[in-house]
Scaffold this active site. Sequence first.
Site, PDB file in Angstrom:
ATOM      1  N   GLY A 181       1.248  -1.397   0.176  1.00  0.00           N
ATOM      2  CA  GLY A 181      -0.120   0.539  -0.282  1.00  0.00           C
ATOM      3  C   GLY A 181       1.096   1.149  -0.230  1.00  0.00           C
ATOM      4  N   PHE A 182       1.271   1.857  -1.266  1.00  0.00           N
ATOM      5  CA  PHE A 182       1.750   3.561  -1.183  1.00  0.00           C
ATOM      6  C   PHE A 182       1.065   3.805  -1.047  1.00  0.00           C
ATOM      7  CE2 PHE A 182       5.078   5.438  -2.576  1.00  0.00           C
ATOM      8  CZ  PHE A 182       6.020   5.688  -1.845  1.00  0.00           C
ATOM      9  N   LYS A 209      -8.306  -1.662   9.687  1.00  0.00           N
ATOM     10  CA  LYS A 209      -8.705  -1.903  11.343  1.00  0.00           C
ATOM     11  C   LYS A 209      -9.182  -3.259  11.366  1.00  0.00           C
ATOM     12  CE  LYS A 209      -8.919   2.752  10.275  1.00  0.00           C
ATOM     13  NZ  LYS A 209      -9.427   3.554   9.237  1.00  0.00           N
ATOM     14  N   LYS A 220     -12.999   0.320  14.350  1.00  0.00           N
ATOM     15  CA  LYS A 220     -11.943   0.428  15.650  1.00  0.00           C
ATOM     16  C   LYS A 220     -12.312   0.247  16.788  1.00  0.00           C
ATOM     17  CE  LYS A 220      -9.986   4.408  13.142  1.00  0.00           C
ATOM     18  NZ  LYS A 220     -11.138   5.794  12.399  1.00  0.00           N
ATOM     19  N   GLU A 230     -11.835   7.693   3.849  1.00  0.00           N
ATOM     20  CA  GLU A 230     -11.085   6.691   3.488  1.00  0.00           C
ATOM     21  C   GLU A 230     -11.700   6.383   1.457  1.00  0.00           C
ATOM     22  OE1 GLU A 230     -10.433   3.915   5.269  1.00  0.00           O
ATOM     23  OE2 GLU A 230     -10.650   5.056   6.143  1.00  0.00           O
ATOM     24  N   VAL A 279      -1.126   7.334   3.500  1.00  0.00           N
ATOM     25  CA  VAL A 279      -0.562   6.132   4.535  1.00  0.00           C
ATOM     26  C   VAL A 279       0.887   6.088   4.063  1.00  0.00           C
ATOM     27  CG1 VAL A 279      -0.411   4.913   6.284  1.00  0.00           C
ATOM     28  CG2 VAL A 279      -2.456   5.824   5.916  1.00  0.00           C
ATOM     29  N   GLY A 280       1.024   5.238   3.239  1.00  0.00           N
ATOM     30  CA  GLY A 280       2.071   4.453   2.902  1.00  0.00           C
ATOM     31  C   GLY A 280       2.906   5.809   2.350  1.00  0.00           C
TER      32      GLY A 280
HETATM   33  N1  LIG Z   1      -5.870   7.824   5.213  1.00  0.00           N
HETATM   34  C1  LIG Z   1      -5.496   7.598   6.969  1.00  0.00           C
HETATM   35  O1  LIG Z   1      -6.013   9.497   7.977  1.00  0.00           O
HETATM   36  C2  LIG Z   1      -5.583   7.043   7.932  1.00  0.00           C
HETATM   37  C3  LIG Z   1      -5.947   5.440   7.092  1.00  0.00           C
HETATM   38  N2  LIG Z   1      -5.705   4.097   7.786  1.00  0.00           N
HETATM   39  C4  LIG Z   1      -5.795   2.772   7.886  1.00  0.00           C
HETATM   40  O2  LIG Z   1      -4.652   2.502   6.604  1.00  0.00           O
HETATM   41  C5  LIG Z   1      -4.917   2.253   5.493  1.00  0.00           C
HETATM   42  C6  LIG Z   1      -4.440   2.776   4.198  1.00  0.00           C
HETATM   43  O3  LIG Z   1      -5.254   3.951   4.078  1.00  0.00           O
HETATM   44  P1  LIG Z   1      -4.547   4.978   2.927  1.00  0.00           P
HETATM   45  O4  LIG Z   1      -3.360   5.278   2.276  1.00  0.00           O
HETATM   46  O5  LIG Z   1      -5.432   6.585   3.092  1.00  0.00           O
HETATM   47  O6  LIG Z   1      -4.828   4.492   1.592  1.00  0.00           O
HETATM   48  P2  LIG Z   1      -5.224   4.826   0.032  1.00  0.00           P
HETATM   49  O7  LIG Z   1      -6.431   4.316  -0.292  1.00  0.00           O
HETATM   50  O8  LIG Z   1      -4.768   6.327  -0.102  1.00  0.00           O
HETATM   51  O9  LIG Z   1      -4.041   3.891  -0.300  1.00  0.00           O
HETATM   52  C7  LIG Z   1      -4.362   2.258  -0.317  1.00  0.00           C
HETATM   53  C8  LIG Z   1      -3.233   2.221  -0.917  1.00  0.00           C
HETATM   54  O10 LIG Z   1      -3.559   0.531  -1.397  1.00  0.00           O
HETATM   55  C9  LIG Z   1      -2.702   0.062  -2.559  1.00  0.00           C
HETATM   56  N3  LIG Z   1      -3.285  -1.412  -3.035  1.00  0.00           N
HETATM   57  C10 LIG Z   1      -4.999  -1.734  -2.523  1.00  0.00           C
HETATM   58  N4  LIG Z   1      -5.158  -2.919  -3.311  1.00  0.00           N
HETATM   59  C11 LIG Z   1      -3.983  -3.138  -3.026  1.00  0.00           C
HETATM   60  C12 LIG Z   1      -3.714  -4.955  -3.318  1.00  0.00           C
HETATM   61  N5  LIG Z   1      -4.166  -6.009  -3.612  1.00  0.00           N
HETATM   62  N6  LIG Z   1      -2.198  -5.038  -3.151  1.00  0.00           N
HETATM   63  C13 LIG Z   1      -0.819  -4.060  -3.273  1.00  0.00           C
HETATM   64  N7  LIG Z   1      -1.106  -2.937  -2.856  1.00  0.00           N
HETATM   65  C14 LIG Z   1      -2.949  -2.478  -2.481  1.00  0.00           C
HETATM   66  C15 LIG Z   1      -3.523   0.725  -2.830  1.00  0.00           C
HETATM   67  O11 LIG Z   1      -3.042   1.305  -4.845  1.00  0.00           O
HETATM   68  P3  LIG Z   1      -3.780   1.399  -5.801  1.00  0.00           P
HETATM   69  O12 LIG Z   1      -3.291   2.968  -5.716  1.00  0.00           O
HETATM   70  O13 LIG Z   1      -3.153   1.467  -6.905  1.00  0.00           O
HETATM   71  O14 LIG Z   1      -5.040   0.473  -6.021  1.00  0.00           O
HETATM   72  C16 LIG Z   1      -2.643   2.580  -2.699  1.00  0.00           C
HETATM   73  O15 LIG Z   1      -1.335   2.349  -2.705  1.00  0.00           O
HETATM   74  C17 LIG Z   1      -7.071   2.158   5.343  1.00  0.00           C
HETATM   75  O16 LIG Z   1      -6.426   0.455   5.456  1.00  0.00           O
HETATM   76  C18 LIG Z   1      -6.525   2.891   6.131  1.00  0.00           C
HETATM   77  O17 LIG Z   1      -8.200   2.551   6.669  1.00  0.00           O
HETATM   78  C19 LIG Z   1      -5.578   4.030   9.432  1.00  0.00           C
HETATM   79  C20 LIG Z   1      -5.403   5.947   9.825  1.00  0.00           C
HETATM   80  C21 LIG Z   1      -5.792   6.333   8.790  1.00  0.00           C
HETATM   81  N1  LIG Z   2     -11.434   7.322   7.539  1.00  0.00           N
HETATM   82  C1  LIG Z   2     -10.356   7.219   9.062  1.00  0.00           C
HETATM   83  C2  LIG Z   2      -9.250   7.776   9.486  1.00  0.00           C
HETATM   84  C3  LIG Z   2      -7.903   7.667   9.923  1.00  0.00           C
HETATM   85  O1  LIG Z   2      -8.390   5.869  10.431  1.00  0.00           O
HETATM   86  C4  LIG Z   2     -11.213   8.189   9.972  1.00  0.00           C
HETATM   87  O2  LIG Z   2     -11.320   9.629   8.704  1.00  0.00           O
HETATM   88  O3  LIG Z   2     -11.130   9.117  11.061  1.00  0.00           O
END
Ligand SMILES: NC(=O)C1=CN([C@@H]2O[C@H](COP(=O)(O)OP(=O)(O)OC[C@H]3O[C@@H](n4cnc5c(N)ncnc54)[C@H](OP(=O)(O)O)[C@@H]3O)[C@@H](O)[C@H]2O)C=CC1
Ligand SMILES: N[C@@H](CC=O)C(=O)O
Length: 349
Positions: free
Chosen positions: A20-21, A129, A228, A213, A24-25
């Site tokens: 995942g990039f 989560k 959560k 999300e 967050v990544g």
């Molecule tokens: N954003 C936030 O503030 C917070 C997020 N989280 C959790 O962190 C996680 C990531 O969030 P966020 O970074 O915002 O999400 P994004 O949608 O920004 O990024 C998700 C990443 O996962 C990749 N991905 C999706 N499917 C696959 C797969 N099958 N194999 C490999 N990579 C995959 C996507 O690739 P592509 O773009 O190419 O589809 C993308 O790089 C979620 O579970 C979220 O609930 C937790 C706390 C806070």
């Molecule tokens: N979508 C979530 C991101 C963190 O977990 C939120 O709004 O709290």
Amino acid sequence: MGDAVPCVPCVPCVRIALVGFGNVGQALARLLLAKHGSFQFEVKVVGIATGSHGTVVNLEGLDLERCLTTLEGQGTSLPDAEAMLRHVEGHCDAVLEAMNAAADGQPALSILEQAFMMEPPAHAITASKAPVALAYQRLKAFALKRGRRFLFESSVMDGVPIFSLLRQLPGVKVKRFVGVLNSTTNLVLTRMRRENCSLWDAVAFAQQEGIAERDPSDDLDGKDAATKLAVLSAAIFGCQVNPAEIPADSIRNVTLEQVHDVAARGHTLKVVCEATLAEGHVETSVLLKELPWQHPLANLDGASAALTFETDVMGPITVTSTDPTTMDTAYGMLQDLQVAMLGDGCGGR
Ligand SMILES: NC(=O)C1=CN([C@@H]2O[C@H](COP(=O)(O)OP(=O)(O)OC[C@H]3O[C@@H](n4cnc5c(N)ncnc54)[C@H](OP(=O)(O)O)[C@@H]3O)[C@@H](O)[C@H]2O)C=CC1
Ligand SMILES: N[C@@H](CC=O)C(=O)O
């Protein structure tokens, strides 16, 4: 091929794979670049996997600066995350997963299990989560069997150390917790009240900030908050609760008129999450509540979140996160990496 990243001599090097990039990544990559040299070990990212933006590996270390621009040409290209983990097997100390996990926890759940199945096994760290809510006991037992850690600090309240805080309080029993756990709904309700903007304009803002999300339904309909609560119940009470069975209010139908009427009465709207340990089970809810301004959660504005623990020993313990960004979440994962590599209390202060 990107340039290899050498480790600083004499400093232990930790090799990680990122699954995942997205928001967050990428925040984690920026944090690793900004904090280079600040930790007791160097971090080398040997693989990055996405869903549709490519998957690359370089056992010598990927150039994160370049990866933030594009993954194309940055290493050996592979079809998916599973192939990446097979490729880095034997060269990876920890798998850090921040992908979009579905309600059944997949595909994140399988990725975390694959980390433990590697030879030698890797630590598994997640920001998602659902895998924790649904399979906490199983993943914890798997980690134990393989002599590795399963850590998920970022899954609740981003970088605020909740789980590591509770690990520092042995013997203390949490009986109840209450808080605001979803940043998106809090941000949306705040912007409606303060900026007089529509619910959907406020949702668009939360998406722009990388907080909502990808599909904001889970945020708006209380499912993210319920998941959560299930994570907290599993990790703190040892009780698995199905997030789908937690009564959860949606904020979809909240109108500007309602928000202003509530404010005129000297109150504010908050999505309040609550869990109480009863006889062998947990009572949980995610409810849209009208709180008076003197309530401790009432002034928690924007993307902020807070959680109060009631215990059998001390008075209520409250942790607050003020307007967190994805950098907070990234730091939660980095905190977990340090705990995995160095043990609890690794901060050295
Ligand atoms: N954003 C936030 O503030 C917070 C997020 N989280 C959790 O962190 C996680 C990531 O969030 P966020 O970074 O915002 O999400 P994004 O949608 O920004 O990024 C998700 C990443 O996962 C990749 N991905 C999706 N499917 C696959 C797969 N099958 N194999 C490999 N990579 C995959 C996507 O690739 P592509 O773009 O190419 O589809 C993308 O790089 C979620 O579970 C979220 O609930 C937790 C706390 C806070
Ligand atoms: N979508 C979530 C991101 C963190 O977990 C939120 O709004 O709290």
